[in-house]
Design an enzyme around this catalytic site. Structure first.
Site, mmCIF file in Angstrom:
data_model
loop_
_atom_site.group_PDB
_atom_site.id
_atom_site.type_symbol
_atom_site.label_atom_id
_atom_site.label_comp_id
_atom_site.label_asym_id
_atom_site.label_seq_id
_atom_site.Cartn_x
_atom_site.Cartn_y
_atom_site.Cartn_z
ATOM 1 N N ASP A 67 0.819 -1.217 0.000
ATOM 2 C CA ASP A 67 0.000 0.000 0.000
ATOM 3 C C ASP A 67 0.852 1.266 0.000
ATOM 4 O OD1 ASP A 67 0.952 -0.515 2.552
ATOM 5 O OD2 ASP A 67 -1.004 -0.845 3.437
ATOM 6 N N ASN A 136 -7.356 -2.927 14.672
ATOM 7 C CA ASN A 136 -8.744 -3.262 14.332
ATOM 8 C C ASN A 136 -8.818 -4.458 13.376
ATOM 9 O OD1 ASN A 136 -7.883 -2.208 11.934
ATOM 10 N ND2 ASN A 136 -9.248 -0.445 11.907
ATOM 11 N N GLU A 143 -9.703 -1.927 5.721
ATOM 12 C CA GLU A 143 -10.286 -1.626 7.022
ATOM 13 C C GLU A 143 -11.505 -2.505 7.270
ATOM 14 O OE1 GLU A 143 -8.765 0.185 8.988
ATOM 15 O OE2 GLU A 143 -7.952 2.003 8.087
HETATM 16 C C1 F6R Z 1 1.597 -1.540 6.201
HETATM 17 C C2 F6R Z 1 0.236 -2.038 6.297
HETATM 18 C C3 F6R Z 1 -0.523 -2.029 7.581
HETATM 19 C C4 F6R Z 1 0.313 -2.392 8.799
HETATM 20 C C5 F6R Z 1 -0.544 -2.348 10.067
HETATM 21 C C6 F6R Z 1 0.285 -2.615 11.300
HETATM 22 O O1 F6R Z 1 2.078 -1.637 4.879
HETATM 23 O O2 F6R Z 1 -0.297 -2.409 5.322
HETATM 24 O O3 F6R Z 1 -1.595 -2.930 7.474
HETATM 25 O O4 F6R Z 1 0.872 -3.656 8.627
HETATM 26 O O5 F6R Z 1 -1.148 -1.096 10.193
HETATM 27 O O6 F6R Z 1 1.170 -1.547 11.472
HETATM 28 P P1 F6R Z 1 2.323 -1.594 12.570
HETATM 29 O O7 F6R Z 1 3.261 -2.675 12.130
HETATM 30 O O8 F6R Z 1 2.960 -0.241 12.503
HETATM 31 O O9 F6R Z 1 1.675 -1.897 13.864
#
Ligand code: F6R
Length: 247
Positions: A67, A136, A143
């Site tokens: 992403d 979440n 999401e």
């Molecule tokens: C990042 C992504 C997100 C993260 C998720 C966890 O490319 O796609 O889904 O993997 O938000 O983020 P952290 O590792 O910062 O807790």
């Protein structure tokens, strides 16, 4: 699905890097799906260390990132393309032409998403997709409520994700409100999925994702339907599952 337990973030990172490195050794021109965020930083550091020791060669590896924030490019330190260069690409021998990330600066969302899907298809699909997990239960930027059948698309970030990600920005107002993300369907097409989770704030998400029903309300729960998922999590992230006595 297999769950590998690690004592802490350091051990988790080493285990995850071992799995990625096995993939690269078995198939040197493999397609790695990569993630950003706090979770994979230790994994990338470990891969870099092994590369510097001469044990791991990225010359033929291809990558597709999950992403990117809409509106941000490499000139922005908060962009995911910047993150990837800082933590991995500039520290190993990846060829620039082998690196693929959604172009957050393309204002034409439909064209960018279609382009990215074509890139993944032309590469022959993803051999190993690395994932973090949101508090979440989001994966990529899918999401809660995201349709399972989507490929790359443009999404509105949820309030909880904006809040969680504000730590990387000067203020919450600077966090982009939209992002381009691979969809759940893109992720489910990966031949292998490696999900890493560290810390107590991921415990509930892991529990709901792997011990609860498969539902779009918990996007990572769809991984229960994938045939080859490995979860590497530390004790803190597994604490809710442990409390339920499920592993
Ligand atoms: C990042 C992504 C997100 C993260 C998720 C966890 O490319 O796609 O889904 O993997 O938000 O983020 P952290 O590792 O910062 O807790």
């Amino acid at each position: 699905m297999r769950i590998y337990r690690a004592a802490d973030y350091r051990e988790l990172s080493r285990k995850a890097a071992n799995i990625i490195s096995a993939q690269v050794i078995i198939k040197p021109d493999c397609v790695l799906g990569l993630a950003t965020g706090s979770s994979p930083i230790g994994t990338y550091d470990q891969l870099v260390e092994w590369h510097k020791k001469g044990d791991l060669d990225f010359a033929e590896v291809r990558s597709v990132n999950l992403d990117e924030y809409r509106g941000l490019g490499i000139a922005s330190e908060q962009s995911y393309v910047y993150f990837m260069h800082q933590h991995l690409f500039d520290r190993v021998n990846m060829k620039p032409e082998h690196i693929n990330i959604p172009n957050g600066l393309n204002p034409d969302a439909a064209a960018e998403c279609a382009r990215y899907d074509r890139v993944i298809e032309a590469l022959g699909g993803i051999d190993l997709q690395l994932l973090g997990i949101g508090r979440n239960g989001h994966i990529g930027f899918n999401e809660p409520g995201s349709a399972f059948e989507k490929f790359t698309h443009c999404i509105d970030l949820s309030a909880s994700t904006i809040e969680a990600n504000q730590r990387f920005f000067k203020s919450i107002d600077e966090v982009p409100r939209q992002a381009y993300t691979m969809g759940i369907c893109s992720i489910m097409h990966a031949r292998k999925v490696l999900l890493i989770a560290s810390g107590e704030d991921k415990a509930e998400a892991l529990y709901k994702s792997f011990c609860g029903p498969v539902t779009p309300n918990v996007p990572a729960s769809v991984l229960q339907l994938h045939q080859d998922v490995v979860v590497v999590a530390d004790n803190a992230a597994l604490s809710r599952i442990d409390a339920a006595g499920l592993i």
